[in-house]
Write an enzyme that holds these catalytic residues in place. Structure first.
Site, PDB file in Angstrom:
ATOM      1  N   PHE A   1       0.818  -1.219   0.000  1.00 39.47           N
ATOM      2  CA  PHE A   1       0.000   0.000   0.000  1.00 39.47           C
ATOM      3  C   PHE A   1       0.845   1.260   0.000  1.00 39.47           C
ATOM      4  O   PHE A   1       0.343   2.340  -0.315  1.00 39.47           O
ATOM      5  CB  PHE A   1      -0.959  -0.002   1.196  1.00 39.47           C
ATOM      6  N   LYS A   2       2.130   1.145   0.354  1.00 38.15           N
ATOM      7  CA  LYS A   2       2.962   2.356   0.407  1.00 38.15           C
ATOM      8  C   LYS A   2       3.053   3.043  -0.958  1.00 38.15           C
ATOM      9  O   LYS A   2       3.282   4.246  -1.027  1.00 38.15           O
ATOM     10  CB  LYS A   2       4.338   2.032   0.965  1.00 38.15           C
ATOM     11  N   ASP A   3       2.851   2.279  -2.035  1.00 40.00           N
ATOM     12  CA  ASP A   3       2.834   2.900  -3.360  1.00 40.00           C
ATOM     13  C   ASP A   3       1.761   3.986  -3.464  1.00 40.00           C
ATOM     14  O   ASP A   3       1.941   4.955  -4.198  1.00 40.00           O
ATOM     15  CB  ASP A   3       2.529   1.849  -4.445  1.00 40.00           C
TER      16      ASP A   3
END
Ligand code: PLP
Length: 487
Positions: free
Chosen positions: A129-131
């Site tokens: 999810f860091k993208d």
């Protein structure tokens, strides 16, 4: 929109002023002076928007010093299905963060009437999810640096997720170089290949002969040399960055829009948590008026946050007391974004907050048991739970047999804890923070087979790799950076 420090420093800043920085000068974290409000009518009007346009609507309320047309171009180029292309078959790629109904459950996973969903946040280039935030940060940084005629050299240490998300966000960006330290031969073959196969000239992988802590110590040593840091224009992309938090607010709105059909309907979110950045964004969405019932904080064996939400005692762990678990991105001893939430718990009283965090520095924690401030966590909708390796394995197995879906270890922590907090009839959205391809060992243990891999990752381990092995010595790293920046 101006930004204040949680510890009271009196120089309100604009969005662009805090974009490239980290902590406020007084050691606090930046927050907007007021949370912008979104009415029920506005929310309804947003149902038809693309993810990119929704991101524009929300971000424009937090940054008024970027011209609207420029901001729209930035969100448009960030949130496209080409970038978030790793969704499972059957998911709607155009949603960017597709919602998948697992089933209707009752207490403890029994059949019932409560929709249990996954909100797919991990379809970007690094499958985590860091993208979602980092990709925006890459475009914002390039825009701001170009506008100011500046350059930036990002220095970081990674054991996996953050480093690869940063590299994929910054690759090929004008004015930016990334120097990423990782422990040599300590990451999985998949994660190593993800980072080291990048051939972009502005990405530098330094494989340090040591462990992750050695990498982190080098980053600290370099950052503490203020002359060097200024001359080499060294910056970071850590999780306290405000733009990262605000980018994450968007998918709470998107999740709500996908799970509801009319005004005022409530949903709950369960968030696999580490540094508290993700769930902090959920709290901000709620403060903006999004109808959220519960925000469920899920931890693994590193349960410092669960302990706080259950008892009111915040007791940070020493790094030697931090367990290495099979959901490694949640292995934290101290949650770096937690201060933002505590500021709101304390009614935004910067004096009280500064005193509390002085306690934390001297005593390793603080205690809000029995205080009216702690009571406010219920008003804010927070509950919590913890999950263990055995729970992860059991949950991965259960979802595979019950719903035919493979989830990763962090998401499994989320599903396990979410099931303990279902409210009849209120949709529960578990944030899917990574895809299982990244954590093959545990998938093999749980299911006796390899996890599915998105097509674009087939054979990634065989690609040529670009990295430099280096002894764990800050002076070598400094010399390497200087040589490659030419500064
Ligand atoms: C970073 C990360 C988390 C924790 O998110 P925080 O914002 O630090 O709470 C959870 N799961 C995965 C897969 C991550 O990469």
């Amino acid at each position: 929109m101006k930004y204040q420090s949680t510890r009271g420093h009196r120089m309100p800043q604009t969005f662009s002023e805090i974009l490239l920085g980290g902590l406020a000068p007084d050691g606090g974290l930046y927050l907007p002076e007021v949370y912008p409000q979104v009415s029920a009518d506005e929310l309804e009007a947003w149902r038809e928007l693309s993810y990119a346009d929704l991101a524009f609507e929300i971000l424009s309320r937090f940054c008024d010093d970027i011209p609207a047309a420029d901001l729209r171009a930035l969100t448009g180029k960030t949130y496209t299905p080409e970038v978030y292309c790793n969704a499972r078959p059957g998911d709607n790629i155009a949603d960017i963060t597709p919602l998948r109904l697992l089933g209707e459950e009752g207490a403890d996973g029994a059949d019932g009437k409560t929709p249990l969903h996954l909100l797919g946040l991990s379809n970007g280039p690094t499958l985590a999810f860091k993208d979602m935030a980092m990709q925006l940060l890459g475009n914002l940084f390039e825009y701001a640096l170009t506008r100011a005629g500046q350059e930036l050299n990002i220095l970081g240490a990674t054991s996996g997720d953050t480093g690869s998300a940063a590299e994929y966000a910054m690759r090929g960006k004008r004015g930016i170089r990334v120097f990423m330290l990782s422990p040599h031969n300590k990451m999985s073959a998949f994660q190593t290949a993800q980072m080291f196969s990048l051939q972009d000239e502005n990405i530098f992988n330094l494989a340090i002969e040591g462990v992750f802590d050695d990498c982190q110590d080098i980053v600290k040593a370099v950052s503490n040399d203020l002359d060097y840091k200024a001359r080499q224009k060294i910056g970071t992309v850590n999780s306290i960055n405000w733009a990262r938090v605000v980018a994450q607010v968007v998918y709470y709105f998107k999740g709500w829009l996908l799970a509801t059909s009319g005004p005022g309907q409530k949903v709950s979110f369960c968030v696999p948590s580490g540094n508290f950045g993700n769930v902090c964004a959920g709290h901000i969405a709620r403060m903006m008026g999004l109808p959220i019932d519960k925000l469920v904080v899920a931890t693994n064996e590193n349960d410092v946050l669960d302990e706080f939400f259950r008892t009111g005692v915040y007791r940070v762990r020493k790094s030697a007391e931090t367990y290495h678990t099979s959901s490694p991105s949640m292995d934290i001893s101290k949650a770096s974004n937690f201060e933002r939430f505590v500021f709101d718990l304390l009614g935004q009283d910067a004096g009280k907050l500064a005193a509390l965090f002085r306690d934390l520095d001297t005593n390793g924690g603080f205690d809000l048991r029995g205080t009216p401030e702690f009571e406010r966590i219920r008003e804010f909708g927070f509950v919590s739970g913890r999950s263990t390796h055995a729970d992860r394995v059991a949950t991965i197995r259960d979802l595979s047999s019950r719903y035919g879906i493979t989830i990763d270890t962090h998401t499994a922590d989320g599903v396990k804890v979410a099931r303990e907090h279902l409210t009849p009839g209120v949709p529960m959205l578990v944030l899917e923070t990574a895809l299982p391809a990244k954590f093959a060992d545990t998938i093999r243990e749980a299911l006796g087979r390899e996890p599915e891999r998105p097509a674009s990752f087939e054979g990634i381990e065989a690609l040529p790799q670009r990295f430099q092995v280096m002894a764990a010595d800050a002076s070598l790293v400094k010399a390497y950076i200087a040589e490659h920046t030419g500064l």
